[in-house]
Motif scaffolding. Sequence first.
Motif, short mmCIF file in Angstrom:
data_model
loop_
_atom_site.label_atom_id
_atom_site.label_comp_id
_atom_site.label_asym_id
_atom_site.label_seq_id
_atom_site.Cartn_x
_atom_site.Cartn_y
_atom_site.Cartn_z
N ALA A 1 -19.71 28.24 -50.40
CA ALA A 1 -19.53 28.41 -51.85
C ALA A 1 -18.76 27.24 -52.45
CB ALA A 1 -18.82 29.72 -52.14
N ALA A 2 -17.94 26.60 -51.63
CA ALA A 2 -17.15 25.46 -52.11
C ALA A 2 -17.95 24.16 -52.12
CB ALA A 2 -15.91 25.29 -51.23
N ILE A 3 -19.20 24.21 -51.69
CA ILE A 3 -20.07 23.03 -51.67
C ILE A 3 -21.31 23.33 -52.50
CG2 ILE A 3 -21.26 21.33 -50.24
CD1 ILE A 3 -19.57 22.29 -47.89
N PRO A 4 -21.19 23.29 -53.82
CA PRO A 4 -22.36 23.59 -54.67
C PRO A 4 -23.41 22.49 -54.56
CG PRO A 4 -20.54 22.79 -56.01
CD PRO A 4 -19.99 22.98 -54.62
N LEU A 5 -24.66 22.89 -54.68
CA LEU A 5 -25.77 21.94 -54.71
C LEU A 5 -26.12 21.64 -56.16
CD1 LEU A 5 -28.02 23.32 -51.83
CD2 LEU A 5 -26.16 21.65 -51.72
N LEU A 6 -26.40 20.40 -56.44
CA LEU A 6 -26.61 19.95 -57.81
C LEU A 6 -28.08 20.09 -58.21
CD1 LEU A 6 -24.43 16.72 -57.66
CD2 LEU A 6 -23.80 18.96 -58.59
N PRO A 7 -28.34 20.37 -59.50
CA PRO A 7 -29.71 20.56 -59.98
C PRO A 7 -30.37 19.24 -60.36
CG PRO A 7 -28.21 20.99 -61.77
CD PRO A 7 -27.35 20.64 -60.57
N CYS A 8 -31.68 19.30 -60.58
CA CYS A 8 -32.42 18.10 -60.99
C CYS A 8 -33.69 18.49 -61.75
CB CYS A 8 -32.80 17.26 -59.77
SG CYS A 8 -33.81 15.81 -60.14
N THR B 1 -30.70 12.59 -63.75
CA THR B 1 -29.45 12.67 -63.03
C THR B 1 -28.96 14.12 -63.00
OG1 THR B 1 -28.09 12.33 -65.00
CG2 THR B 1 -28.82 10.35 -63.80
N SER B 2 -28.07 14.42 -62.06
CA SER B 2 -27.50 15.76 -62.00
C SER B 2 -26.71 16.08 -63.26
CB SER B 2 -26.61 15.89 -60.77
OG SER B 2 -27.34 15.69 -59.58
N THR B 3 -25.99 15.08 -63.78
CA THR B 3 -25.18 15.29 -64.98
C THR B 3 -26.06 15.67 -66.17
OG1 THR B 3 -23.49 13.75 -64.23
CG2 THR B 3 -23.56 14.23 -66.59
N TRP B 4 -27.13 14.89 -66.39
CA TRP B 4 -28.03 15.19 -67.51
C TRP B 4 -28.70 16.54 -67.31
CZ3 TRP B 4 -33.04 16.33 -68.78
CH2 TRP B 4 -33.42 16.13 -70.12
N THR B 5 -29.10 16.85 -66.07
CA THR B 5 -29.73 18.14 -65.80
C THR B 5 -28.79 19.29 -66.10
OG1 THR B 5 -31.15 17.17 -64.08
CG2 THR B 5 -30.83 19.55 -64.02
N GLU B 6 -27.54 19.18 -65.68
CA GLU B 6 -26.58 20.26 -65.94
C GLU B 6 -26.38 20.45 -67.45
OE1 GLU B 6 -23.32 18.82 -63.59
OE2 GLU B 6 -23.73 20.28 -61.99
N GLN B 7 -26.39 19.36 -68.19
CA GLN B 7 -26.22 19.44 -69.64
C GLN B 7 -27.45 20.05 -70.32
OE1 GLN B 7 -25.44 15.35 -70.56
NE2 GLN B 7 -23.26 15.47 -70.03
#
Length: 335
Positions: free
Chosen positions: A180-187, A237-243
């Motif tokens: 749980a402390a290692i989240p996977l990033l979206p895309c 990018t993961s940042t843009w995807t999260e946004q």
Amino acid sequence: MTIKRVAVVGAGLAGLTCARELTQAGLAVTVFEKSRGVGGRLSTRRVDWATFDHGTQYFTARDPVFTDWVNGLIAQGTVSQWSPVMRQPNPAEPWYVANPGMNSLARAQAKDLNVVPNTRVSAIKWLDGHWQMVFEEGAPATACDNATETTFDAVVLAVPNEQAVPLLQPHRADWAASLAAIPLLPCWTVMLSTEPVATTLQAGQPESGPIGWWARNDSKPDRSKNERQQDWVIQATSTWTEQNLNADKTVVIDELQKAFLVQLGVAQMVNIQTAMAHRWLYARRTPGLATLGSSLWHTQQRLGVCGDGLTHSRVEQAYLSGRDVAMSILNESPG
């Protein structure tokens, strides 16, 4: 207790590699996969007019064991080297792709395995010295009707960290907390077929902006090619995807296509067919976090975890992780 029957949850490369190693050693293995096909992020979208590797784009080979496996697939024609034209030269190490799509790598590993698709495991229960699979409502009869097909001596979870946590929590709360402390990033990934664009570039990794990677998919070996069109994969990018995680697909396509035009240095491109978008919720491991080892295995509970989410989001690591947990199981079952 000698381990004879093993359930593997997840048919990505890690799970398939684990299952293949155990099957070749004579164990009875069943792989349960929530999707209709194998491969996970080793995915290829096929439509009437094109194919798109919309998940993993390429892979490298560094470990000798993995390199030997890749060389065998090269000899069979399943894998080829890919050297796209980029603004910055490719790294010294070769880039590889599977043919005719990236999911061919998973299909090669899944050959002759007992894979049950469209079956989501909602829980695992320890009953009378064995593991019992509990399936989400709607799983096919082949998975649920016969109790002998849902009871196993050992279980290996080969799913993204977030999906493994609730399955592990009742049995290995410490492992669940670590994952749980290692989240996977979206895309977000966009797929386009266009009229030919005036550029010689075939791939790129922008240093800024919403795009993390783009490639002309038909530049890869053994892909469908049409002189009147070009097939592109654009990954945010993961940042843009999260946004923009819950944005409408039409908005995602429009925004990433605009950014892509800037990358190519052209004013416009004409789409031949309707553009497509796919959201990967668990695309890659968050960089910079502690690793958990190639795989996890508990001898007394006969419970294991494997996958690239433990250490590094690379195809090689998924393979090595699946193989590693299989070796741990086989050490519990000599002869």
